[in-house]
Design an enzyme around this catalytic site. Structure first.
Site, short mmCIF file in Angstrom:
data_model
loop_
_atom_site.label_atom_id
_atom_site.label_comp_id
_atom_site.label_asym_id
_atom_site.label_seq_id
_atom_site.Cartn_x
_atom_site.Cartn_y
_atom_site.Cartn_z
N LYS A 234 0.84 -1.22 0.00
CA LYS A 234 0.00 0.00 0.00
C LYS A 234 0.87 1.26 0.00
O LYS A 234 0.64 2.16 -0.79
CB LYS A 234 -0.89 0.06 1.26
N ARG B 81 -9.57 1.65 8.75
CA ARG B 81 -9.13 0.30 9.08
C ARG B 81 -10.18 -0.46 9.88
O ARG B 81 -9.96 -1.62 10.21
CB ARG B 81 -7.87 0.38 9.91
N ARG C 287 11.13 -5.78 4.37
CA ARG C 287 11.13 -4.34 4.61
C ARG C 287 11.99 -4.01 5.83
O ARG C 287 12.73 -3.03 5.83
CB ARG C 287 9.69 -3.84 4.83
N ARG D 158 11.20 0.56 11.49
CA ARG D 158 9.86 0.47 12.10
C ARG D 158 9.87 -0.56 13.22
O ARG D 158 10.17 -1.73 13.00
CB ARG D 158 8.84 0.07 11.04
N ARG E 299 -0.37 -8.11 13.31
CA ARG E 299 -1.01 -7.10 12.46
C ARG E 299 -1.88 -7.76 11.40
O ARG E 299 -2.92 -7.23 11.00
CB ARG E 299 0.05 -6.19 11.84
#
Ligand code: AMP
Length: 184
Positions: free
Chosen positions: A8, A83, A122, A130, A141
């Protein structure tokens, strides 16, 4: 919209360049608040670090304020918001009050098994920038996504706004599919 790690943020950033409109990422805004140690950031950090969602009121407030900024006049890309169903309801009311509307809701899909690995990739590429990019939190998540966010697919399908794009394709192909879905 789409599960964590589906691309996204990557696609939103490309669309910013191609369409000349800003990306409104509630995750980025919250991470900024954490970096600046604001009261909101301090409250959000622990929740985000464990992979849960921060309260609907906080993110709805963030988006409402951000939408009033002049750079959103020509349009905007919502990334990571809404969300939950209450967030989507609040967004609907907010847009109506502001005289705005959604052109489309783009759902990026991927095979579940690839997502935790993508988040791990990532984490490697960003040097662990992060705090929520580790396998355990990534799984959490994904669970939160399935339980609270996935119902929005049916929600927006029911409103005739949903466009689905295959997120397993190469990045450029995903971008092309999104632009096609938007008629842009
Ligand atoms: P993201 O960058 O979109 O993956 O978001 C990172 C984290 O920020 C999420 O796991 C949540 O803890 C929080 N967050 C971002 N957007 C929202 C939202 N719309 N509602 C609740 N929490 C959010």
């Amino acid at each position: 919209m789409g599960p964590p790690g589906v691309g996204k943020g990557t696609q939103a950033k490309i669309l910013v360049e191609k369409l000349g409109i800003p990306q409104l990422s509630t995750g980025d805004i919250l991470r900024g608040a954490i970096a600046q140690k604001t009261a909101m950031g301090l409250a959000a950090k622990e929740i985000m670090d464990r992979g849960d969602l921060v309260s609907d009121d906080i993110v709805v407030g963030i988006v409402s304020e951000r939408l009033d900024a002049p750079d959103c006049k020509p349009g905007f890309i919502l990334d990571g918001f809404p969300r939950t169903v209450p967030q989507a309801d609040a967004l609907g009311k907010m847009l109506e009050q502001k005289g705005l509307r959604l052109d489309a809701v783009v759902a990026i899909t991927a095979e579940e098994g690839t997502l935790v690995a993508r988040v791990a990739k990532r984490a490697n590429e960003t040097g662990g920038a992060r705090a929520d990019d580790n396998a355990e939190v990534a799984r959490k998540r994904l669970e939160v996504y399935r339980e609270l966010t996935e119902p929005l697919i049916a929600y927006y399908k029911g409103k005739g706004l949903l466009k689905t794009v295959d997120g397993m394709a190469p990045v450029d192909d995903v971008t092309a599919a999104i632009l096609h879905a938007l008629g842009a």
